[in-house]
Design an enzyme around this catalytic site. Structure first.
Site, PDB file in Angstrom:
ATOM      1  N   CYS A  19       0.157  -3.044  15.044  1.00  0.00           N
ATOM      2  CA  CYS A  19       0.186  -2.731  13.614  1.00  0.00           C
ATOM      3  C   CYS A  19      -0.375  -3.867  12.774  1.00  0.00           C
ATOM      4  CB  CYS A  19       1.630  -2.452  13.206  1.00  0.00           C
ATOM      5  SG  CYS A  19       1.817  -2.104  11.456  1.00  0.00           S
ATOM      6  N   CYS A  27       3.115   8.523   1.432  1.00  0.00           N
ATOM      7  CA  CYS A  27       3.534   7.551   2.436  1.00  0.00           C
ATOM      8  C   CYS A  27       3.760   6.236   1.705  1.00  0.00           C
ATOM      9  CB  CYS A  27       2.438   7.425   3.492  1.00  0.00           C
ATOM     10  SG  CYS A  27       2.863   6.244   4.773  1.00  0.00           S
ATOM     11  N   CYS A  85      -2.369  -0.813   6.556  1.00  0.00           N
ATOM     12  CA  CYS A  85      -0.999  -0.882   7.086  1.00  0.00           C
ATOM     13  C   CYS A  85      -0.934  -0.225   8.451  1.00  0.00           C
ATOM     14  CB  CYS A  85      -0.016  -0.164   6.190  1.00  0.00           C
ATOM     15  SG  CYS A  85      -0.133  -0.610   4.490  1.00  0.00           S
ATOM     16  N   GLU A 106       0.824  -1.205   0.000  1.00  0.00           N
ATOM     17  CA  GLU A 106       0.000   0.000   0.000  1.00  0.00           C
ATOM     18  C   GLU A 106       0.858   1.254   0.000  1.00  0.00           C
ATOM     19  OE1 GLU A 106      -2.701   0.090   3.257  1.00  0.00           O
ATOM     20  OE2 GLU A 106      -4.045  -1.383   2.386  1.00  0.00           O
ATOM     21  N   CYS A 141       5.391  -5.539  15.773  1.00  0.00           N
ATOM     22  CA  CYS A 141       4.689  -4.551  16.601  1.00  0.00           C
ATOM     23  C   CYS A 141       3.231  -4.991  16.761  1.00  0.00           C
ATOM     24  CB  CYS A 141       4.746  -3.172  15.944  1.00  0.00           C
ATOM     25  SG  CYS A 141       6.432  -2.618  15.630  1.00  0.00           S
ATOM     26  N   CYS A 174       6.081  -7.284   6.906  1.00  0.00           N
ATOM     27  CA  CYS A 174       7.094  -6.686   7.785  1.00  0.00           C
ATOM     28  C   CYS A 174       7.789  -7.771   8.576  1.00  0.00           C
ATOM     29  CB  CYS A 174       6.437  -5.673   8.727  1.00  0.00           C
ATOM     30  SG  CYS A 174       7.657  -4.711   9.663  1.00  0.00           S
TER      31      CYS A 174
END
Length: 348
Positions: A121, A107, A339, A94, A118, A114
């Site tokens: 997220c 962005c 995201c 994205e 975290c 990833c």
């Protein structure tokens, strides 16, 4: 079995020039093709209208242009635009365009999924599939620049690496992409308008400083207490705050560039006086500013937006210690940026 063709954009200008010389053509042809690939953003060899048919056929026989494709684009009521970007191998990332009255910010993502964990997220729930290539990062920026011109009548003004992935875990490709973005042969953008956001990998922050980068650095901090931070971001157990602090002091010593701390305040997690005092203390180590970010809950789990009172307590404590603080309201809520906190960010 047919060999897989290489993406022509993996070649430097010198390598392109050499390719043409070896194949009996003039070196300057490499310059022409390079310009088509980067500053003109050609999607296919057929687009290269001032290059002969024979040369285009030769390029077609040897290379591909693994261009991204904006699969779906959603526009929010507040003007935010979210792109689902399909890569040449079918994977999707994205990118988001965030407009204000005076500028537009892109962005962008740096990884598919990833490698970090975290807990707050949404991207962390997708395993990391692969790093993005420099051209795939660059293409996201080009796509948003076109949208900015189309919808807001001016070119893209800022870029933040705050989409999917940890940019410093894809270090070389991110730096190569930025090199092309700031190059006069690419977008010619000022590095001061680019911000790379990291979850805090001390060794790579020091490497950035050693490499004398000119862009800005943001750190997703979210707590200045190790125990709370490792609850929010379990991987940070390997990167304690003492190490992060040392790397940020090193960064500032070498670059003289202020740090931005990204900080979400969550109910019953870091909305207490101890957390506020710890942040104020951490902010005194290196010149910085704090962006308090409104949270987009990804479910009804433990991470929920803190009260306005808690946010105000942070603002008061930071400001009375002379620390610059801004509150970032969530953008594009009605289009649900998957995201994690992707749509909340805006470059300084």
């Amino acid at each position: 079995m047919e060999m897989e063709k290489k993406d022509v954009r993996a070649l430097s200008k010198e390598q392109l020039r050499d390719f043409f010389v070896v194949n009996g053509d003039k070196a300057f042809r490499g310059n022409q093709v390079y310009e088509w690939l980067w500053s003109k953003g050609a999607h296919s060899f057929e687009d290269m209208t001032n290059v002969s048919k024979g040369t285009r056929t030769m390029l077609e026989a040897n290379f591909v242009i693994n261009h991204i494709k904006v699969d779906t684009m959603q526009r929010s009521e507040d003007g935010t635009v979210k792109n689902a970007v399909r890569l040449h191998d079918g994977l999707v990332v994205e990118s988001v365009l965030i407009p204000t009255n005076t500028r537009t910010t892109a962005c962008v993502s740096s990884q598919v999924g990833c490698s970090l964990d975290c807990n707050f997220c949404a991207t962390a729930r997708l395993k990391r599939m692969r790093n993005l290539e420099p051209a795939e990062i660059y293409d996201q920026v080009i796509a948003i620049d076109k949208e900015s011109r189309l919808y807001y009548n001016h070119p893209l003004s800022n870029i933040v690496f705050m989409g999917m992935g940890e940019p410093l875990m894809n270090y070389n490709n991110v730096l190569k992409a930025i090199e092309m973005i700031i190059s006069p042969e690419g977008l010619g953008m000022s590095p001061k308008r680019i911000m790379v956001s990291t979850s805090g990998v001390p060794k790579m922050i020091k490497k950035l400083a050693d490499d004398d980068v000119k862009f800005k650095l943001a750190v997703s901090l979210h707590s200045a207490i190790d125990e709370i931070r490792s609850r929010i971001m379990p991987f940070s157990t390997n990167f304690p705050l003492a190490d992060l602090r040392e790397s940020l002091e090193y960064w500032y010593r070498k670059t003289k560039s202020k740090i931005s701390y990204e900080y979400v305040v969550w109910k019953d997690i870091n909305d207490n006086k101890e957390s506020i005092d710890a942040l104020v203390k951490f902010c005194k180590y290196v010149p910085c500013k704090v962006n308090l970010i409104e949270y987009n809950p990804i479910d009804d789990g433990e991470f929920q937006q803190a009260s306005e009172e808690s946010i105000n307590a942070y603002i008061q404590a930071l400001e009375s210690s002379g620390i610059v603080v801004k509150v970032r309201r969530s953008r594009g809520k009605d289009i649900d940026a998957a995201c994690g906190q992707l749509a909340n960010k805006e470059a300084e």
